[in-house]
Design a protein around this motif. Structure first.
Motif, mmCIF file in Angstrom:
data_model
loop_
_atom_site.group_PDB
_atom_site.id
_atom_site.type_symbol
_atom_site.label_atom_id
_atom_site.label_comp_id
_atom_site.label_asym_id
_atom_site.label_seq_id
_atom_site.Cartn_x
_atom_site.Cartn_y
_atom_site.Cartn_z
ATOM 1 N N ILE A 18 34.929 31.546 84.512
ATOM 2 C CA ILE A 18 33.865 30.568 84.774
ATOM 3 C C ILE A 18 33.849 30.105 86.228
ATOM 4 O O ILE A 18 32.790 30.059 86.869
ATOM 5 C CB ILE A 18 33.997 29.361 83.821
ATOM 6 C CG1 ILE A 18 33.716 29.804 82.383
ATOM 7 C CG2 ILE A 18 33.049 28.239 84.240
ATOM 8 C CD1 ILE A 18 33.863 28.704 81.343
ATOM 9 N N ASN A 19 35.012 29.766 86.780
ATOM 10 C CA ASN A 19 35.046 29.182 88.118
ATOM 11 C C ASN A 19 34.515 30.098 89.216
ATOM 12 O O ASN A 19 33.601 29.704 89.950
ATOM 13 C CB ASN A 19 36.466 28.713 88.446
ATOM 14 C CG ASN A 19 36.718 27.293 87.993
ATOM 15 O OD1 ASN A 19 36.354 26.345 88.670
ATOM 16 N ND2 ASN A 19 37.347 27.146 86.845
ATOM 17 N N PRO A 20 35.055 31.298 89.381
ATOM 18 C CA PRO A 20 34.601 32.108 90.520
ATOM 19 C C PRO A 20 33.160 32.592 90.407
ATOM 20 O O PRO A 20 32.446 32.637 91.409
ATOM 21 C CB PRO A 20 35.588 33.276 90.545
ATOM 22 C CG PRO A 20 36.100 33.370 89.149
ATOM 23 C CD PRO A 20 36.148 31.970 88.641
ATOM 24 N N ILE A 21 32.721 32.951 89.203
ATOM 25 C CA ILE A 21 31.340 33.446 89.067
ATOM 26 C C ILE A 21 30.333 32.337 89.365
ATOM 27 O O ILE A 21 29.366 32.536 90.101
ATOM 28 C CB ILE A 21 31.094 34.045 87.668
ATOM 29 C CG1 ILE A 21 32.009 35.253 87.428
ATOM 30 C CG2 ILE A 21 29.628 34.474 87.522
ATOM 31 C CD1 ILE A 21 31.888 35.860 86.036
ATOM 32 N N THR A 22 30.583 31.153 88.803
ATOM 33 C CA THR A 22 29.661 30.046 89.066
ATOM 34 C C THR A 22 29.691 29.637 90.537
ATOM 35 O O THR A 22 28.667 29.224 91.088
ATOM 36 C CB THR A 22 29.985 28.824 88.189
ATOM 37 O OG1 THR A 22 31.347 28.422 88.403
ATOM 38 C CG2 THR A 22 29.757 29.122 86.720
ATOM 39 N N ALA A 23 30.850 29.767 91.167
ATOM 40 C CA ALA A 23 30.972 29.426 92.587
ATOM 41 C C ALA A 23 30.208 30.416 93.462
ATOM 42 O O ALA A 23 29.456 30.017 94.357
ATOM 43 C CB ALA A 23 32.443 29.382 92.991
ATOM 44 N N ASN A 41 42.417 33.154 89.935
ATOM 45 C CA ASN A 41 42.369 34.621 89.969
ATOM 46 C C ASN A 41 43.480 35.187 90.845
ATOM 47 O O ASN A 41 44.006 36.280 90.571
ATOM 48 C CB ASN A 41 41.016 35.091 90.483
ATOM 49 C CG ASN A 41 39.870 34.608 89.620
ATOM 50 O OD1 ASN A 41 39.499 33.432 89.722
ATOM 51 N ND2 ASN A 41 39.330 35.466 88.782
ATOM 52 N N GLY A 42 43.868 34.438 91.884
ATOM 53 C CA GLY A 42 44.944 34.899 92.753
ATOM 54 C C GLY A 42 46.272 35.030 92.030
ATOM 55 O O GLY A 42 47.092 35.894 92.359
ATOM 56 N N LYS A 50 37.890 41.479 93.756
ATOM 57 C CA LYS A 50 36.553 41.392 94.351
ATOM 58 C C LYS A 50 36.054 39.953 94.353
ATOM 59 O O LYS A 50 35.514 39.466 95.357
ATOM 60 C CB LYS A 50 35.580 42.294 93.589
ATOM 61 C CG LYS A 50 34.174 42.302 94.169
ATOM 62 C CD LYS A 50 33.265 43.227 93.377
ATOM 63 C CE LYS A 50 31.838 43.193 93.941
ATOM 64 N NZ LYS A 50 30.929 44.065 93.161
ATOM 65 N N LEU A 51 36.245 39.249 93.246
ATOM 66 C CA LEU A 51 35.790 37.863 93.158
ATOM 67 C C LEU A 51 36.542 36.961 94.139
ATOM 68 O O LEU A 51 35.962 36.044 94.726
ATOM 69 C CB LEU A 51 35.953 37.339 91.732
ATOM 70 C CG LEU A 51 34.756 37.537 90.798
ATOM 71 C CD1 LEU A 51 35.075 36.989 89.422
ATOM 72 C CD2 LEU A 51 33.499 36.875 91.344
ATOM 73 N N ILE A 52 37.834 37.220 94.304
ATOM 74 C CA ILE A 52 38.616 36.435 95.265
ATOM 75 C C ILE A 52 38.022 36.571 96.662
ATOM 76 O O ILE A 52 37.850 35.578 97.381
ATOM 77 C CB ILE A 52 40.093 36.881 95.257
ATOM 78 C CG1 ILE A 52 40.767 36.474 93.953
ATOM 79 C CG2 ILE A 52 40.844 36.275 96.456
ATOM 80 C CD1 ILE A 52 42.158 37.054 93.775
ATOM 81 N N GLN A 53 37.696 37.792 97.042
ATOM 82 C CA GLN A 53 37.117 38.014 98.372
ATOM 83 C C GLN A 53 35.760 37.345 98.512
ATOM 84 O O GLN A 53 35.439 36.787 99.572
ATOM 85 C CB GLN A 53 36.998 39.521 98.647
ATOM 86 C CG GLN A 53 38.335 40.244 98.754
ATOM 87 C CD GLN A 53 39.292 39.560 99.729
ATOM 88 O OE1 GLN A 53 38.922 39.227 100.859
ATOM 89 N NE2 GLN A 53 40.531 39.364 99.302
ATOM 90 N N LYS A 77 36.471 33.619 98.896
ATOM 91 C CA LYS A 77 37.044 33.343 100.208
ATOM 92 C C LYS A 77 35.997 33.396 101.306
ATOM 93 O O LYS A 77 36.106 32.687 102.321
ATOM 94 C CB LYS A 77 38.176 34.331 100.506
ATOM 95 C CG LYS A 77 39.467 34.011 99.762
ATOM 96 C CD LYS A 77 40.591 34.945 100.168
ATOM 97 C CE LYS A 77 41.905 34.540 99.510
ATOM 98 N NZ LYS A 77 43.007 35.437 99.878
ATOM 99 N N ALA A 78 34.966 34.218 101.115
ATOM 100 C CA ALA A 78 33.893 34.309 102.108
ATOM 101 C C ALA A 78 33.095 33.005 102.179
ATOM 102 O O ALA A 78 32.460 32.706 103.191
ATOM 103 C CB ALA A 78 32.960 35.469 101.759
ATOM 104 N N LEU A 79 33.157 32.215 101.086
ATOM 105 C CA LEU A 79 32.450 30.938 101.037
ATOM 106 C C LEU A 79 33.371 29.752 101.267
ATOM 107 O O LEU A 79 32.930 28.624 101.458
ATOM 108 C CB LEU A 79 31.789 30.777 99.643
ATOM 109 C CG LEU A 79 30.779 31.856 99.233
ATOM 110 C CD1 LEU A 79 30.405 31.670 97.757
ATOM 111 C CD2 LEU A 79 29.538 31.794 100.107
ATOM 112 N N ASP A 80 34.679 30.029 101.237
ATOM 113 C CA ASP A 80 35.700 28.986 101.331
ATOM 114 C C ASP A 80 35.804 28.446 102.755
ATOM 115 O O ASP A 80 35.413 29.100 103.704
ATOM 116 C CB ASP A 80 37.059 29.565 100.918
ATOM 117 C CG ASP A 80 37.949 28.563 100.218
ATOM 118 O OD1 ASP A 80 37.750 27.368 100.437
ATOM 119 O OD2 ASP A 80 38.833 28.993 99.456
ATOM 120 N N VAL A 81 36.336 27.218 102.870
ATOM 121 C CA VAL A 81 36.513 26.623 104.192
ATOM 122 C C VAL A 81 37.793 27.141 104.840
ATOM 123 O O VAL A 81 38.691 27.587 104.166
ATOM 124 C CB VAL A 81 36.573 25.075 104.097
ATOM 125 C CG1 VAL A 81 35.241 24.545 103.644
ATOM 126 C CG2 VAL A 81 37.688 24.610 103.188
#
Length: 298
Positions: free
Chosen positions: A189-194, A269-270, A288-291, A294-298
């Motif tokens: 739920i978390n990474p997909i919605t993010a 996921n990490g 893939k989701l982690i990357q 991370k592309a959207l992360d601060v």
């Protein structure tokens, strides 16, 4: 009971608010060292959307020394620093409760003399502004021992204290399995919605079924290597039920990105990916989701 809450985020203030209601509890809160200004009151909006201000008691070295119970309610990436900051201030008899998302935030609990518990929650809570928490959804808590030992009397006392403050809560001897179930749900739920910037309920759209399916297969393979067994259809149904029951909610990871805060992807996921690499298990979809996060992360 003498209780210190570590962290003034949503869950920290939720517990502080409800535990402080009892005249038999002496509750204080330890705020982040990054906090610029600490008020003498906090604001709380309850489940009925009623708001009010309440006095706040700030913890100090004396309250830590006398603490019977400490609730660590910080982001996963702050857990290690939070424990290192207090472990020499507290008694070896003090019970530490970890209440955070993900797994692997504090790898070596055996270095702690104190008994440690994990507290999992499905209650919804958010921070509207600093020191203003809003209780957005009722849920359930699971409490379980993850390190050390405690007497049945102490266990019953802690369980009763927490359950009276914020129902419903149950002590479980299967906390590891419950941690893994929560992790599996969060991994989907978390990474997909993010990444998609959508509410939880939008995950039910059929376009997400392929990636959800592959994520679950990878999670099941890694969990099995850790002696945690999930059945595919049952786990998929549970995850989709959570998405449905929290349809209008903004996931914590999506909220972090929208608020330009660091996410906990490393501990969600990490954590799956780190275990998979050690076991030689392919988890391409989690990677893939982690990357993407991370592309959207601060």
């Amino acid at each position: 009971m003498n209780i210190v809450i570590v962290g003034q985020g949503a869950i920290g203030l939720l517990w502080y608010h409800h535990l402080a209601k009892s005249p038999t509890n002496l509750v204080s809160i330890s705020c982040s060292s990054r906090t610029i200004s600490i008020p003498n009151k906090y604001k709380f909006t309850d489940i009925k959307n009623q708001s009010d201000q309440f006095p706040i008691t700030i913890a100090n070295d004396a309250t830590f020394a006398e603490a019977e119970l400490i609730l660590v309610c910080v982001k996963s990436y702050h857990v290690k620093a939070a424990i290192n900051a207090i472990k020499n201030k507290i008694s070896t008899q003090t019970i530490i409760i970890f209440c955070h998302n993900g797994m692997g935030a504090y790898h070596d609990l055996s270095t702690l003399s104190q008994a440690c518990l994990a507290l999992l929650t499905t209650h919804g809570c958010k921070i509207n502004k600093p020191f203003h928490a809003q209780h957005t959804g009722l849920g359930h808590h699971d409490l379980g021992l993850i390190n050390g030992d405690m007497s049945p009397l102490i266990r019953e006392n802690i369980t009763a204290t927490l359950a009276q403050a914020l129902p419903t809560l149950a002590f479980t001897n299967s906390i590891k399995e419950k941690q893994w179930l929560k992790l599996a749900i969060n991994c989907v739920i978390n990474p997909i919605t993010a990444v998609e910037n959508i509410d939880n309920g939008q995950l039910l759209d059929k376009r997400f079924i392929p990636v959800i399916t592959e994520l679950i297969r990878e999670i099941i393979a890694v969990a099995a290597h850790e002696n945690i067994n999930f059945e595919f259809n049952e786990l998929k149904e549970t995850i989709l039920q959570v998405a449905q029951s929290t349809a209008k909610n903004c996931s914590s990871m999506r909220s972090d990105i929208l608020q330009q805060r660091k996410t906990e992807i490393k501990y969600i996921n990490g954590y799956i990916v780190s275990l998979a690499r050690k076991a030689g298990i392919d988890v391409t979809n989690n990677e893939k989701l982690i990357q993407q996060v991370k592309a959207l992360d601060v």
